[in-house]
Write an enzyme that holds these catalytic residues in place. Structure first.
Site, mmCIF file in Angstrom:
data_model
loop_
_atom_site.group_PDB
_atom_site.id
_atom_site.type_symbol
_atom_site.label_atom_id
_atom_site.label_comp_id
_atom_site.label_asym_id
_atom_site.label_seq_id
_atom_site.Cartn_x
_atom_site.Cartn_y
_atom_site.Cartn_z
ATOM 1 C CE LYS A 136 -3.752 -2.516 2.230
ATOM 2 N NZ LYS A 136 -4.650 -3.008 3.318
ATOM 3 C CD GLN A 185 -3.558 -4.754 6.460
ATOM 4 O OE1 GLN A 185 -3.353 -3.769 5.810
ATOM 5 N NE2 GLN A 185 -4.016 -5.844 5.862
ATOM 6 C CG ASP A 222 -10.148 -0.125 4.773
ATOM 7 O OD1 ASP A 222 -9.920 -0.374 3.488
ATOM 8 O OD2 ASP A 222 -9.442 -0.750 5.773
#
Ligand code: NAP
Length: 279
Positions: free
Chosen positions: A49, A93, A116
């Site tokens: 990422k 994460q 997200d």
């Protein structure tokens, strides 16, 4: 033979367009990724990422905490990042260690920095048929891939296998928004094969090799979200490619299908939040 839904090719196209856009920004977006512990797969994901963000000119920082960090400390850090005007996107994460409540941590992220789309605000918007600030990355990537190949969803029977919060649940709402008729299957579903045989579009997000060609209707579109390593250490998806590609009209490969689209969506979401926060 089925046409391949090529996620790598679409990633190149979309990220090239995105870089052109980011190049024009005088202030750049900043994505902060919080990683707790030393999970090797998570480390690879967060490094990818960061690398992808940097190639686009997006600022990116990984904050790596030891596995024994307390929930309170983590919540304090998220509170600090929420207040920090230079931080435009926050990602925690998953998975988190067992002593930390995933729900409490996600709930603490400001919805305007929730890259997200997992906070209750953004999830709630999605499930009530409104627009969230951003759509969850994997379902968003799947829809981008289907649209790139002009696959019509309206009135089609879309069967999703898997009901997780990161794939199946949000995807079901996004497909409903596209006027598909949606069936969501899971580990308690009876007669799975009878249902998959009625799918115009089959999306499997399980993490086990469960889909064979004989379970499908001729000409259906198959999207394979699953990724796991088999006994020989080879990367596999949920779908048996050989038998399925002879029956399906389109199929996404593993690797090279949904995976590249998930990271692409994360970059798109980072820029979308940045632009919204400027308004
Ligand atoms: P998850 O939370 O473990 O969910 C798996 C789902 O599969 C659950 O809903 C489970 O049902 C269902 N299931 C398990 N066995 C089944 C069976 N025999 N028949 C029907 N349904 C079954 O997993 P996830 O996080 O959604 O991820 C799923 C897979 O996608 C994994 O391989 C993951 O690595 C991959 N993934 C890939 C990407 C990407 O970017 N390519 C992104 C996200 C995830 P229950 O709810 O009843 O337990």
């Amino acid at each position: 033979m089925a046409v391949i839904l090529d996620g790598k090719k679409l990633r190149e196209k979309l990220l090239t367009e995105l870089k052109t856009k980011v190049d024009k920004f005088t202030i750049k977006p900043t994505l902060v990724v919080i990683l707790v512990g030393e999970n090797p797969a998570s480390k690879i994901y967060v490094n990818n990422k960061k690398k992808t963000a940097e190639k686009l000119g997006i600022n990116s920082e990984i904050i790596n905490y030891p596995a024994d960090i307390s929930e309170k400390e983590l919540l304090e850090k998220i509170g600090e990042l929420n207040q920090d005007k230079t931080v435009t996107a926050i990602l925690v994460q998953l998975p988190l260690p067992k002593h930390i409540s995933k729900e409490n941590i996600i709930n603490a992220i400001s919805p305007s920095k929730d890259v997200d789309g997992f906070t209750p605000y953004n999830f709630g918007k999605l499930f009530s048929g409104e627009h969230p600030n951003v759509y969850p990355c994997t379902p968003k990537g799947i829809l981008l891939l289907l649209k790139e190949y002009n696959i019509d969803l309206e009135g089609k029977h879309a069967v999703i296998i898997g009901r997780s919060n990161i794939v199946g649940r949000p995807l079901s709402q996004m497909l409903l928004n596209e006027n598909a008729t949606v069936t969501v299957c899971h580990s308690h579903t009876k007669n799975l094969e009878q249902i998959t045989k009625t799918a115009d579009i089959l999306i499997s997000a399980v993490g086990k090799n469960i889909i064979k060609g004989e379970m499908l209707k001729s000409g259906c579109v198959v999207v394979d979200v699953g990724i796991f390593k088999d006994a020989d250490g080879k990367t596999r998806g949920d779908v048996d490619f050989e038998s399925t590609s002879k029956i399906a009209s389109y199929i996404s490969p593993v690797p090279g299908g949904v995976g590249p689209m998930t990271i692409t969506s994360l970059m798109l979401n980072t820029v979308e939040l940045f632009e919204k926060n400027l308004l």
